[in-house]
Write an enzyme that holds these catalytic residues in place. Structure first.
Site, PDB file in Angstrom:
ATOM      1  N   GLY A  80       0.792  -1.226   0.000  1.00  0.00           N
ATOM      2  CA  GLY A  80       0.000   0.000   0.000  1.00  0.00           C
ATOM      3  C   GLY A  80       0.823   1.274   0.000  1.00  0.00           C
ATOM      4  O   GLY A  80       0.310   2.342   0.358  1.00  0.00           O
ATOM      5  N   LYS A  81       2.090   1.192  -0.434  1.00  0.00           N
ATOM      6  CA  LYS A  81       2.927   2.402  -0.372  1.00  0.00           C
ATOM      7  C   LYS A  81       2.460   3.477  -1.351  1.00  0.00           C
ATOM      8  O   LYS A  81       2.509   4.668  -1.038  1.00  0.00           O
ATOM      9  CB  LYS A  81       4.401   2.058  -0.580  1.00  0.00           C
ATOM     10  CG  LYS A  81       4.774   1.370  -1.859  1.00  0.00           C
ATOM     11  CD  LYS A  81       6.263   1.064  -1.885  1.00  0.00           C
ATOM     12  CE  LYS A  81       6.677   0.343  -3.154  1.00  0.00           C
ATOM     13  NZ  LYS A  81       6.089  -1.024  -3.222  1.00  0.00           N
ATOM     14  N   GLU A  85       4.812   3.923 -12.745  1.00  0.00           N
ATOM     15  CA  GLU A  85       4.169   2.613 -12.830  1.00  0.00           C
ATOM     16  C   GLU A  85       2.704   2.714 -13.212  1.00  0.00           C
ATOM     17  O   GLU A  85       2.191   1.895 -13.973  1.00  0.00           O
ATOM     18  CB  GLU A  85       4.308   1.880 -11.490  1.00  0.00           C
ATOM     19  CG  GLU A  85       3.864   0.429 -11.546  1.00  0.00           C
ATOM     20  CD  GLU A  85       4.184  -0.317 -10.262  1.00  0.00           C
ATOM     21  OE1 GLU A  85       4.558  -1.494 -10.349  1.00  0.00           O
ATOM     22  OE2 GLU A  85       4.051   0.285  -9.181  1.00  0.00           O
ATOM     23  N   GLY A  95      22.341   1.077   1.640  1.00  0.00           N
ATOM     24  CA  GLY A  95      23.536   1.884   1.845  1.00  0.00           C
ATOM     25  C   GLY A  95      23.276   3.333   1.537  1.00  0.00           C
ATOM     26  O   GLY A  95      23.030   4.138   2.431  1.00  0.00           O
TER      27      GLY A  95
END
Length: 458
Positions: A222-223, A247, A390
């Site tokens: 659900g981001k 997207e 990183g």
């Protein structure tokens, strides 16, 4: 010297570049006469802003004296020019004396300096146009790189007068105190951009300009819905927002935002099977977006350079407070080989952080999590789960993870049916300027909507 002055010619048009030699003389003469003029001018002009090479050399000598805390006058200036071996080149004491005598109103030094700066900016614009023309004919660099460089240089020229190499700590502290006083006077108001979620706003203080916020979760968690909810809430509160979606199309995003705002099921919207009341809700939701400053760019293959250019234009047109980019792993950066994805991601996140600072706005950058999270029994996300990690963690000011109830639940696991699929844990796992913690939100999947949980008060 006036009859044999060094001129600068445009190599493309063969025309003399814009200049005002008389204003330059007035600037230098005022500095010889008045100490206050020295302060006014050195705060505005660099030696490169002077058109004549001779005036550049004289101003360099003045700057040396100023840095050494030596009063600028005819004798000290001439002595400095001799030590720099440029006294004869600029016309010696004779020319310095003429500059001194020619400054009739030295108190107008700031005005003269503005004139010199304006002409300097015009010359720089012409040089950038000449350079862009030459590179376009040369064909060695891609067009988007030429455009990005040119746009960046023009942006720097436009803001040159506002840039300073350093700021005295006392000036910084004065501004700090003013900001704290404003916060005290506006008690209850959020210092940053609202997310629309009360507990999250309390933890973060809202989203702050120049911050890079990484929003990460596994696919299907659900981001995108969360980011759209935040973007919609921020825009409704008055923020100017731009969404880059690589997207989903703008039509799909629009449907999601309508479903969220109207509380109408997404499946019904997709099928077009709506009741009269639901149509009314959609109409009211659409009206609610009429005056908000929110735009969508659904370019699927977009680079950081394109995002920077579009954001600069948007900021110039309507201001810009919040940028949402969905999502990191779909982005690319020219100049990297196919097997060098880690360094490519590092370059992308660094450029986006620079963008946030340059445009003075908050950026929410969506990112996927690695499969390592699936191997742990509690599936709690960690910073090490960031894909191509990183640099993502290093560049981020805030890292937010989503973990939704029921996402990892198998059929044979015991679950709390009263909470399954209805809540979402929002982990603030990195917060450069504040505390970390976990916030719980409601999740209403059929509306692709997150919301504040109701609190039962005893």
């Amino acid at each position: 010297m006036d009859e044999e002055r060094t001129q600068v010619i445009s190599p493309v048009t063969n025309l003399e570049l814009p200049q005002d030699v008389e204003a330059e003389k007035a600037v230098l003469g005022s500095m010889l006469q008045l100490e206050d003029a020295v302060i006014d001018v050195t705060d505005r002009l660099r030696w490169e802003d002077f058109y004549l090479k001779e005036h550049q050399e004289i101003y360099k000598a003045f700057l040396d004296l100023y840095r050494q805390n030596i009063k600028i006058d005819l004798n000290t200036a001439y002595s400095k020019l001799k030590s720099r071996k440029t006294a004869e080149f600029v016309g010696g004491m004779s020319y310095l004396s003429r500059l001194y005598d020619g400054a009739i109103v030295p108190t107008n030094a700031k005005f003269y300096a503005e004139t010199v700066l304006s002409k300097s900016n015009m010359r720089q614009l012409i040089r950038e146009a000449d350079e862009m023309r030459s590179q376009a004919y040369d064909g060695q660099r891609p067009a988007d790189q030429i455009l990005d460089h040119a746009e960046q240089r023009i942006f720097e020229i436009a803001h040159k007068s506002q840039k300073r190499n350093y700021t005295d700590i006392n000036e910084v502290l004065v501004e700090n105190i003013k900001h704290i006083q404003e916060l005290e006077q506006n008690k209850g108001q959020l210092p940053g951009i609202t997310t629309g979620f009360t507990d999250l706003d309390k933890l973060l203080g809202g989203l702050h300009k120049t911050d890079l916020i990484i929003l990460a979760a596994r696919p299907g968690m659900g981001k995108t819905a969360f980011a759209l909810n935040v973007a919609g809430n921020a825009a409704a509160a008055g923020a100017s927002v731009i969404i880059f979606s690589m997207e989903m199309s703008d039509e799909q995003l629009g449907e999601r935002m309508l479903a969220t705002a109207a509380c109408v099921e997404m499946e019904k919207i997709k099928r077009g099977e709506l009741t009269p009341d639901e149509w009314m809700s959609l109409s009211e939701a659409q009206d609610g977006f009429e005056n908000v400053k929110l735009v969508i760019d659904d370019t699927s293959d977009i680079s950081v350079l394109e995002i920077k250019n579009k954001c600069r234009r948007r900021k110039a047109e309507a201001g810009l407070d919040l940028i949402v980019i969905d999502y990191l792993q779909l982005m690319s950066q020219q100049g990297f080989k196919s097997g060098d994805r880690v360094n490519e991601i590092s370059a992308i996140t660094r450029q986006i952080k620079i963008l946030a600072k340059e445009l003075d706005c908050a950026v929410i950058l969506l990112s996927q999590l690695s499969r390592d999270i699936e191997k742990r029994t509690n599936h709690t996300p960690q910073l090490s789960d960031l894909r191509e990690s990183g640099s993502i963690e290093q560049d981020a000011d805030i890292v937010i993870f989503l973990k939704r109830d029921g996402y990892y639940t198998s059929e044979d696991e015991e679950v709390d049916l009263s909470r399954q699929n209805n809540t979402c844990e929002v982990y603030v796992s990195k917060h450069r300027s504040g505390s970390t913690g976990v916030v719980e939100l409601a999740w209403i999947g059929k509306y692709t909507k997150f919301g504040n949980l109701e609190r039962n008060l005893l």
